[in-house]
Design a protein around this motif. Structure first.
Motif, PDB file in Angstrom:
ATOM      1  N   VAL A 178       6.048  13.413   5.792  1.00  0.00           N
ATOM      2  CA  VAL A 178       6.422  14.822   5.882  1.00  0.00           C
ATOM      3  C   VAL A 178       7.008  15.013   7.277  1.00  0.00           C
ATOM      4  O   VAL A 178       6.319  14.795   8.269  1.00  0.00           O
ATOM      5  CB  VAL A 178       5.213  15.760   5.675  1.00  0.00           C
ATOM      6  CG1 VAL A 178       5.603  17.205   5.981  1.00  0.00           C
ATOM      7  CG2 VAL A 178       4.696  15.664   4.245  1.00  0.00           C
ATOM      8  N   ASN A 222       7.303   3.841  13.281  1.00  0.00           N
ATOM      9  CA  ASN A 222       6.344   2.861  12.773  1.00  0.00           C
ATOM     10  C   ASN A 222       6.665   1.445  13.249  1.00  0.00           C
ATOM     11  O   ASN A 222       5.757   0.656  13.483  1.00  0.00           O
ATOM     12  CB  ASN A 222       6.266   2.942  11.251  1.00  0.00           C
ATOM     13  CG  ASN A 222       5.347   4.064  10.808  1.00  0.00           C
ATOM     14  OD1 ASN A 222       4.137   3.905  10.816  1.00  0.00           O
ATOM     15  ND2 ASN A 222       5.928   5.214  10.459  1.00  0.00           N
ATOM     16  N   LEU A 258       0.239  15.123  11.600  1.00  0.00           N
ATOM     17  CA  LEU A 258       0.728  15.436  10.256  1.00  0.00           C
ATOM     18  C   LEU A 258       2.246  15.322  10.138  1.00  0.00           C
ATOM     19  O   LEU A 258       2.774  15.339   9.028  1.00  0.00           O
ATOM     20  CB  LEU A 258       0.282  16.846   9.842  1.00  0.00           C
ATOM     21  CG  LEU A 258      -1.226  16.994   9.620  1.00  0.00           C
ATOM     22  CD1 LEU A 258      -1.601  18.456   9.496  1.00  0.00           C
ATOM     23  CD2 LEU A 258      -1.665  16.236   8.371  1.00  0.00           C
ATOM     24  N   ILE A 259       2.957  15.235  11.261  1.00  0.00           N
ATOM     25  CA  ILE A 259       4.418  15.086  11.142  1.00  0.00           C
ATOM     26  C   ILE A 259       4.900  13.765  11.719  1.00  0.00           C
ATOM     27  O   ILE A 259       6.079  13.478  11.703  1.00  0.00           O
ATOM     28  CB  ILE A 259       5.183  16.239  11.834  1.00  0.00           C
ATOM     29  CG1 ILE A 259       4.734  16.382  13.287  1.00  0.00           C
ATOM     30  CG2 ILE A 259       4.997  17.540  11.075  1.00  0.00           C
ATOM     31  CD1 ILE A 259       5.712  17.192  14.118  1.00  0.00           C
ATOM     32  N   GLU A 260       3.965  12.960  12.245  1.00  0.00           N
ATOM     33  CA  GLU A 260       4.404  11.706  12.859  1.00  0.00           C
ATOM     34  C   GLU A 260       4.484  10.567  11.841  1.00  0.00           C
ATOM     35  O   GLU A 260       5.175   9.589  12.049  1.00  0.00           O
ATOM     36  CB  GLU A 260       3.471  11.343  14.024  1.00  0.00           C
ATOM     37  CG  GLU A 260       3.814  12.195  15.244  1.00  0.00           C
ATOM     38  CD  GLU A 260       2.805  12.105  16.359  1.00  0.00           C
ATOM     39  OE1 GLU A 260       1.719  11.506  16.154  1.00  0.00           O
ATOM     40  OE2 GLU A 260       3.092  12.635  17.445  1.00  0.00           O
ATOM     41  N   ASN A 261       3.747  10.687  10.749  1.00  0.00           N
ATOM     42  CA  ASN A 261       3.866   9.740   9.638  1.00  0.00           C
ATOM     43  C   ASN A 261       3.613   8.298  10.044  1.00  0.00           C
ATOM     44  O   ASN A 261       4.307   7.384   9.600  1.00  0.00           O
ATOM     45  CB  ASN A 261       5.249   9.873   8.983  1.00  0.00           C
ATOM     46  CG  ASN A 261       5.487  11.284   8.492  1.00  0.00           C
ATOM     47  OD1 ASN A 261       4.733  11.791   7.671  1.00  0.00           O
ATOM     48  ND2 ASN A 261       6.518  11.938   8.999  1.00  0.00           N
ATOM     49  N   ASP A 262       2.653   8.097  10.901  1.00  0.00           N
ATOM     50  CA  ASP A 262       2.227   6.751  11.271  1.00  0.00           C
ATOM     51  C   ASP A 262       1.442   6.178  10.086  1.00  0.00           C
ATOM     52  O   ASP A 262       0.512   6.815   9.585  1.00  0.00           O
ATOM     53  CB  ASP A 262       1.333   6.845  12.517  1.00  0.00           C
ATOM     54  CG  ASP A 262       1.053   5.475  13.125  1.00  0.00           C
ATOM     55  OD1 ASP A 262       0.743   4.541  12.352  1.00  0.00           O
ATOM     56  OD2 ASP A 262       1.135   5.359  14.354  1.00  0.00           O
ATOM     57  N   THR A 263       1.831   4.987   9.637  1.00  0.00           N
ATOM     58  CA  THR A 263       1.176   4.442   8.427  1.00  0.00           C
ATOM     59  C   THR A 263      -0.320   4.209   8.662  1.00  0.00           C
ATOM     60  O   THR A 263      -1.100   4.225   7.732  1.00  0.00           O
ATOM     61  CB  THR A 263       1.825   3.130   7.957  1.00  0.00           C
ATOM     62  OG1 THR A 263       1.905   2.242   9.065  1.00  0.00           O
ATOM     63  CG2 THR A 263       3.220   3.385   7.426  1.00  0.00           C
ATOM     64  N   ARG A 264      -0.701   3.999   9.930  1.00  0.00           N
ATOM     65  CA  ARG A 264      -2.137   3.825  10.210  1.00  0.00           C
ATOM     66  C   ARG A 264      -2.890   5.132   9.976  1.00  0.00           C
ATOM     67  O   ARG A 264      -4.093   5.158   9.730  1.00  0.00           O
ATOM     68  CB  ARG A 264      -2.340   3.358  11.645  1.00  0.00           C
ATOM     69  CG  ARG A 264      -1.745   1.975  11.913  1.00  0.00           C
ATOM     70  CD  ARG A 264      -1.679   1.681  13.399  1.00  0.00           C
ATOM     71  NE  ARG A 264      -0.892   2.689  14.100  1.00  0.00           N
ATOM     72  CZ  ARG A 264      -0.777   2.764  15.424  1.00  0.00           C
ATOM     73  NH1 ARG A 264      -1.406   1.880  16.183  1.00  0.00           N
ATOM     74  NH2 ARG A 264      -0.050   3.697  15.981  1.00  0.00           N
ATOM     75  N   LEU A 300       4.594   3.077  -1.667  1.00  0.00           N
ATOM     76  CA  LEU A 300       5.323   3.760  -0.602  1.00  0.00           C
ATOM     77  C   LEU A 300       4.426   4.831   0.000  1.00  0.00           C
ATOM     78  O   LEU A 300       3.622   5.453  -0.697  1.00  0.00           O
ATOM     79  CB  LEU A 300       6.608   4.425  -1.138  1.00  0.00           C
ATOM     80  CG  LEU A 300       7.844   3.530  -1.295  1.00  0.00           C
ATOM     81  CD1 LEU A 300       7.690   2.615  -2.496  1.00  0.00           C
ATOM     82  CD2 LEU A 300       9.100   4.370  -1.432  1.00  0.00           C
ATOM     83  N   PRO A 342       0.837  -1.199   0.000  1.00  0.00           N
ATOM     84  CA  PRO A 342       0.000   0.000   0.000  1.00  0.00           C
ATOM     85  C   PRO A 342       0.874   1.253   0.000  1.00  0.00           C
ATOM     86  O   PRO A 342       1.978   1.241   0.523  1.00  0.00           O
ATOM     87  CB  PRO A 342      -0.764  -0.109   1.321  1.00  0.00           C
ATOM     88  CG  PRO A 342       0.152  -0.886   2.221  1.00  0.00           C
ATOM     89  CD  PRO A 342       0.992  -1.773   1.345  1.00  0.00           C
ATOM     90  N   GLY A 343       0.370   2.304  -0.590  1.00  0.00           N
ATOM     91  CA  GLY A 343       1.129   3.558  -0.602  1.00  0.00           C
ATOM     92  C   GLY A 343       0.156   4.703  -0.699  1.00  0.00           C
ATOM     93  O   GLY A 343      -1.004   4.521  -1.062  1.00  0.00           O
ATOM     94  N   ALA A 344       0.598   5.891  -0.304  1.00  0.00           N
ATOM     95  CA  ALA A 344      -0.294   7.052  -0.373  1.00  0.00           C
ATOM     96  C   ALA A 344       0.512   8.338  -0.348  1.00  0.00           C
ATOM     97  O   ALA A 344       1.601   8.388   0.224  1.00  0.00           O
ATOM     98  CB  ALA A 344      -1.262   7.045   0.810  1.00  0.00           C
ATOM     99  N   LEU A 345      -0.074   9.356  -0.945  1.00  0.00           N
ATOM    100  CA  LEU A 345       0.481  10.699  -0.799  1.00  0.00           C
ATOM    101  C   LEU A 345       0.101  11.206   0.587  1.00  0.00           C
ATOM    102  O   LEU A 345      -0.973  10.896   1.101  1.00  0.00           O
ATOM    103  CB  LEU A 345      -0.094  11.636  -1.861  1.00  0.00           C
ATOM    104  CG  LEU A 345       0.307  11.331  -3.307  1.00  0.00           C
ATOM    105  CD1 LEU A 345      -0.370  12.329  -4.252  1.00  0.00           C
ATOM    106  CD2 LEU A 345       1.817  11.401  -3.477  1.00  0.00           C
ATOM    107  N   HIS A 346       0.974  11.984   1.176  1.00  0.00           N
ATOM    108  CA  HIS A 346       0.694  12.582   2.485  1.00  0.00           C
ATOM    109  C   HIS A 346      -0.517  13.514   2.358  1.00  0.00           C
ATOM    110  O   HIS A 346      -0.666  14.188   1.335  1.00  0.00           O
ATOM    111  CB  HIS A 346       1.914  13.373   2.947  1.00  0.00           C
ATOM    112  CG  HIS A 346       1.883  13.748   4.391  1.00  0.00           C
ATOM    113  ND1 HIS A 346       1.154  14.816   4.850  1.00  0.00           N
ATOM    114  CD2 HIS A 346       2.468  13.185   5.472  1.00  0.00           C
ATOM    115  CE1 HIS A 346       1.309  14.889   6.169  1.00  0.00           C
ATOM    116  NE2 HIS A 346       2.108  13.923   6.572  1.00  0.00           N
ATOM    117  N   LEU A 372      -1.477   7.657   7.725  1.00  0.00           N
ATOM    118  CA  LEU A 372      -1.285   7.959   6.296  1.00  0.00           C
ATOM    119  C   LEU A 372      -2.193   7.098   5.418  1.00  0.00           C
ATOM    120  O   LEU A 372      -2.686   7.561   4.393  1.00  0.00           O
ATOM    121  CB  LEU A 372       0.182   7.745   5.914  1.00  0.00           C
ATOM    122  CG  LEU A 372       1.188   8.645   6.642  1.00  0.00           C
ATOM    123  CD1 LEU A 372       2.617   8.244   6.279  1.00  0.00           C
ATOM    124  CD2 LEU A 372       0.947  10.114   6.287  1.00  0.00           C
ATOM    125  N   GLY A 373      -2.427   5.843   5.865  1.00  0.00           N
ATOM    126  CA  GLY A 373      -3.244   4.935   5.073  1.00  0.00           C
ATOM    127  C   GLY A 373      -4.696   5.382   4.951  1.00  0.00           C
ATOM    128  O   GLY A 373      -5.416   4.957   4.055  1.00  0.00           O
TER     129      GLY A 373
END
Lengths: 338, 793
Positions: B508, B560, A326-332, B504, A102-106, A334-335
């Motif tokens: 940020v 993560n 918004l700056i922690e980038n947890d995939t849960r 991916l 899986p992937g996503a834009l922020h 971001l997903g």
């Protein structure tokens, strides 16, 4: 001979439908119709047939050949159909898919790209400028008094060289006017920095989207129309927008703009989204002095400028309660915005 | 600032304006309304009562059983927990049926076995003060039985945020003036303090101005024989309504005047001043103890009011402890002055002393009303504290003239606004704002509107009062060509979308990193440039501009992992920074990728997907540069376990490699971490090419496989380089299809490995014959053996 022929036909039409598979069927075809097949052998007997019987025997031979061929084809079609049907056996269409990574834009990128897309349709071109700025570009040129609190070491990050981290993307306005001539119609997304402790509503580094339009006779009415269109494109055609008079050193008149939104499960309320105004003549004067010409003289051009926080826009758009997500980038996290 | 509507009513009949309308008027005038609170409860069951007597509660030590006169004639029995009252005290009494803030309804009910017929109230319980300690003791003359909301005035308090350009709003008179202009209502009460009736005289040696730039105008009035004591109820109520604590009548009067007209005043205890006063710059290192008891070391940038011995006040900021008005003061000197805003701001900020006075001086007070306001305060002092004022107001300097006249260019204003606002309307708007029309659209600006200096400042006023809602929205604008920034944005977005599409997540991260994170920096060049530190970081976590995106990605990976993620696939696009030798900044647009662990999620079909390796990273890099060559040139790096320079279309654009295992262990990683960092603008240049259609081959090609036995340290890159240098006409490419090593040494000697390629031979004009292909293949193999230490298996 004719009796042998009908016997053969009977044998063939009995054996062919019973052929277990395509190999067996091919063996039967060879057995009956092959070069050494029984029907072929019988055909060889034609020369011994009396002339008056030749036509009848010939017809019977043809009939037998056609009958056998048809039986073979029927059986073949049935065997193929059975084989095809077998291919679907055991397939469970309800099994989970084989998952790709899986992937996503922020979410910030997504909200930025939407805003940029809308403004580009409205004829704005992009502009960029450095994040490490001079005090002149960040403050002086933007009509900020020398003792303005924003310049203070407690509010703004400085470097030993005397340069600073821009506190707003408005410095790109100055950069653009220094290097381009009017008409100027730009948007500038980018980072800005303030010496704030990070908490649920503050980041020391955050992102803004700046806009500037300078030309002859740019009016407050155009600013209003531009931003109303922008918000209706962003939040929906029925979006209510209001302009509240405010104060910024680099615009006059200045406004804060609120949009009426319904955060999830709440009654609609006015949410402050951006600051804007008509470019202050003092800014144009500073630009003229720096450029050494008068293409931006306040007697010749007017302009409007606006700036908004992208984190805030993203938080409003998706109901994100804490800016730190918004700056922690947890995939849960971001997903959720994939 | 807090605005009391009762107070505002001294100047304006507010009966036509309900609170929402008032709030809207202020909002669209540019005053941000932060909070509206009701002060006091309106209830017909809340009365002034008097405690007749009380005894201890029979069943509870901490409660009292009170007999209370509520004015009905029949004493009422009320159980009360407070201790701060005695017999005869007047207190607010909530009778059964009263509803207090929070929906709390008073009922007649037993309390610890004894009937209680109501509640005696604390100030906070009925919304009249923040005081929750004990009952609210009312003045002795409070009439028993009177409704509390009639006795204590119920008020609405509007808390507003005033922008720095409008200090004239920082008073009730100022707010009233603005509302009157907006709502077209008449003003009442005293509005103008620009004239004085008392005689004035030069202060001479009584007041000397040493720094006339810092203080161009100072007035002083001496009053003798005052009686310092508590303020009367009306004054206490006014101050308390806007959150000020009453202190004594003299101080309260100065505070009241400040909140009424916006002019800060200061009262000195005259007996504690030695000789005349001087407004001067502080001496370097001079000490000053302020009213708050704190001592500050001053510098010449600080302006002080000093007597002959020492500084008695920090001009416009705060009075001194030693010269303040106390209970024993009888003679006072009342200061009303104008101080240079910058000086007040400087001192206030440097010393961290922010007062209602400094807040107004640093935004700019009206020089024209300095003397008139002094007179107002003196009148109140004589009225409330008695005493005798000296016959003259002592004056030093002259009030600066900070406003003059401004002429409006109407057509230009109309163009700027985008609407045909008429001359009549313009004149009407500006006149209502007390700008005096002098004809020909020229206006004299009042002293309190120092923000109105230029024609555009008048346009702002017109826009504000006319209302932007009445300006037609226009959707016109000239179009402009796209810029290089547009191309860069599009390229960056394209890279982002490709990477997201390859599975991916985009990260940020904060652009400031810690000192220890610098060891994770990769960057885009083999030689990492010096990092750029901040002079005034806010925390140890954010001391330096990031020299690379990789520290942020490693931190993201670590976070993560802690949250239980198995697969780490991240990228970030953004600025990286470095310092030039002279300390200036270099900013580059970079994009970085991090891969570690399973290449796809585990599933029923594959319970343990393989972990990402270097080839996955290279595949990603190739996906970012379709149609052009991507080569990796191994380089030595002390930042990575193994590293290579990324060469796209012959140009170096960045670095890639595998993070050092120590870094992987540090974040409790279970798989190797592969990273790459590319310079986006170099990549953009490297991949930009003109694509031209190429005819597809019409004849089949012939392939030959070639398995080479090579030394284990011979790279595929060397063999590829040989193929790339091929001049053989039929040769059209070689593709690696197998890499083989044999750790047992049985099929392949240790120290050797096998690389197998499929080589394609093609003739664009015909199908090559087998013999032709074989001949070409032989020449290639011969050349290869000559060039590299290889043998054919």
């Amino acid at each position: 001979m004719e009796s042998t022929l009908s016997e053969l036909l009977a044998t063939a039409t009995a054996e062919i439908p019973a052929a277990a598979d395509e190999t067996a069927l091919e063996e039967l075809r060879v057995k009956f119709l092959g070069k050494k097949g029984s029907l072929t052998a019988l055909s060889g007997g034609m020369r011994d047939v009396p002339p008056d019987r030749k036509a009848a025997v010939g017809a019977a031979l043809n009939e037998a050949r056609n009958g056998i061929t048809a039986a073979l084809e029927t059986r073949k079609a049935a065997l193929i159909a059975a084989r095809d049907a077998k291919e679907a056996e055991g397939i469970d269409l309800t099994l989970p898919g084989r998952p790709p990574a899986p992937g996503a834009l922020h979410p910030l990128t997504q909200v930025l790209d939407r805003a940029v897309g809308i403004l580009r349709r409205m004829g704005f071109a992009l502009a960029a400028g450095p994040e490490v700025e001079t005090e002149w570009h960040c403050f002086d040129a933007l009509n900020t008094p020398a003792d303005h609190p924003a310049r203070h070491e407690s509010d703004t990050f400085y470097f030993n060289s005397g340069l600073l981290l821009r506190t707003h993307t408005s410095s790109v306005q100055v950069r653009a006017m220094q290097t381009q001539t009017p008409p100027l119609r730009i948007i500038a997304p980018g980072s800005a920095f303030r010496r704030d402790e990070i908490d649920a509503t503050h980041l020391s580094a955050f992102n803004q989207l700046e806009g500037l339009y300078v030309a002859e006779n740019v009016s407050l009415g155009q600013l209003k129309g531009t931003l109303e269109s922008f918000f209706r494109a962003l939040f929906g055609p029925a979006t209510e927008v209001r302009f509240r008079p405010h104060f910024f050193p680099f615009t006059e008149p200045s406004y804060e703009v609120d949009v009426k939104l319904s955060p999830k499960g709440q009654a609609p309320r006015w949410v402050e989204i951006l600051g804007c105004g008509m470019v202050d003549p003092a800014v144009f004067e500073a630009i003229c002095e720096a450029r050494g010409d008068d293409v931006y003289h306040p007697d010749k051009v007017t302009g409007f400028a606006f700036g908004m926080g992208l984190e805030r826009l993203a938080m409003i758009q998706w109901g994100i309660p804490d800016i730190r997500h918004l700056i922690e980038n947890d995939t849960r996290f971001l997903g959720q915005f994939a | 600032m807090k605005v009391s509507l009762n107070w505002l009513s001294d100047h304006l009949d507010l009966s036509a304006l309900d609170t929402p309308r008032l709030s809207d008027l202020l909002t669209f005038a540019g005053v941000e309304v932060e909070e509206i609170t009701e002060r006091g409860v309106r209830s017909n069951r809340l009365v002034v009562g008097q405690v007749i007597s009380f005894v201890p509660h029979p069943n509870a030590d901490r409660l009292r059983l009170c007999q209370v006169d509520d004015g009905s004639g029949t004493p009422r029995q009320i159980v009360c927990g407070a201790k701060n009252f005695t017999e005869g005290d007047k207190v607010p009494v909530a009778l059964p049926g009263a509803v207090l803030p929070g929906g709390f309804e008073i009922k007649e009910s037993p309390l610890r076995g004894v009937l209680s017929q109501g509640m005696l109230c604390a100030g906070r319980e009925i919304g009249f003060s923040d005081d929750a300690d004990g009952l609210m003791i009312l003045p002795v003359d409070a009439p028993v039985g009177t409704l509390i909301h009639d006795y204590l005035e119920v008020d609405t308090i509007i808390e507003v945020e005033v922008t720095p350009n409008r200090p004239d709003w920082l008073s009730h008179l100022g707010m009233a003036r603005e509302l009157a202009a907006l709502a077209q209502l008449p003003l009442k009460g005293r509005l103008d303090y620009s004239a004085v009736t008392v005689p004035t005289a030069p202060a001479g040696s009584a007041v000397r101005l040493e720094d006339t730039a810092g203080c161009p105008f100072y007035t002083a009035r001496r009053i003798h024989g005052v009686k310092v004591g508590p303020s009367p109820a009306w004054l206490v109520r006014k101050l308390e309504s806007i959150g000020l604590r009453p202190i004594n009548n003299i101080v309260d009067i100065t505070n009241y005047v400040l909140m009424e007209v916006g002019q800060p005043l200061h009262a000195f205890d005259l007996a504690k001043l030695q000789g005349g006063i001087t407004v001067r710059n502080a001496a370097e290192g001079e000490f000053f103890t302020a009213l708050d008891g704190k001592t500050h070391a001053l510098t010449p940038a600080d302006l002080v009011i000093a007597d002959e011995a020492h500084a008695a006040a920090l001009a416009g900021v705060m009075g001194g402890e030693s010269s303040g008005v106390t209970e024993t003061t009888t003679d006072i000197l009342l200061e009303s002055a104008w101080f240079q805003p910058n000086r007040v701001r400087h001192t206030s900020r440097r010393l961290g002393l922010i007062s209602d006075s400094s807040y107004r001086f640093e935004r700019g007070t009206d020089p024209a009303q300095v003397a008139g306001v002094s007179e107002l305060a003196v009148r109140l002092i004589l009225e409330l504290a008695g005493g005798t004022a000296e016959g003259t107001l002592l004056i030093a300097g002259e009030p600066p003239v900070l406003t003059s006249q401004v002429t409006l260019d109407l057509p230009r204003a109309q163009r700027l606004l985008g609407t045909e606002v008429s001359e009549t309307e313009v004149t009407g708007i500006l006149s209502r704002l007390n700008l005096q029309p002098l004809g020909a659209l020229t206006f004299r600006i009042p002293g309190y509107r120092q923000d109105l200096q230029r024609p555009v400042d008048l346009v702002e006023e017109i826009a504000r009062v006319h209302g932007i809602a009445n300006i037609p929205a226009s959707m016109q604008g000239q179009f402009v060509p796209a810029s290089a920034a547009d191309a860069a944005y599009d390229f960056r977005m394209d890279l982002r979308r490709k990477l997201a599409g390859q599975g991916l997540y985009e990260a940020v991260t904060i652009k400031l990193v810690s000192q220890s994170q610098l060891q994770d920096a990769l960057g885009t060049t083999p030689q990492l440039l010096p990092a750029l530190p901040l002079r005034n970081p806010i925390s140890d976590d954010h001391t330096t501009m990031r020299p690379s995106l990789v520290p942020g990605l490693l931190a993201t990976a670590g976070r993560n992992l802690r949250m239980g993620a198995a697969s780490l696939r991240f990228f970030e696009a953004g600025t990286i920074f470095a310092a030039t030798p002279d300390g200036k900044a270099i900013e580059r647009d970079a994009i970085a990728v991090l891969l570690s662990g399973p290449v796809s999620p585990a599933s029923w079909s594959d319970s343990g997907p393989r972990a990402a390796d270097a080839a996955d990273l290279r595949g990603l890099l190739e996906a970012l540069a379709p149609g052009v060559s991507v080569k990796l040139k191994p380089v030595k790096s002390d930042r990575l376990l193994i590293a290579a320079q990324v060469i796209v279309n012959g140009k170096p654009v960045g670095l890639c490699g595998q993070a050092h295992p120590a870094r992987v262990r540090a974040i409790d990683g279970r798989h190797p971490i592969h990273v790459a960092e590319l310079d986006v603008s170099l990549l953009q240049k490297a991949v930009s090419r003109e694509v031209k259609f190429e005819e597809m081959p019409r004849f089949p090609a012939i392939t030959r496989d070639l398995a080479l036995e090579v030394p284990a340290d011979l790279t595929n890159g060397k063999v590829e380089d040989f193929f790339a240098s091929q001049k053989e006409p039929l040769f059209s490419g070689a593709v690696l299809f197998d890499v083989y090593t044999d750790p047992t040494g049985q099929k392949l000697a240790a120290g050797k490995k096998s690389l197998a390629y499929t080589i394609t031979y093609r003739d664009l004009t015909k199908t090559p014959t087998s013999a032709e292909a074989d001949a070409a293949h032989t020449r290639i193999v011969t050349g290869l053996k000559k060039a590299l230490p290889v043998s054919v298996r």
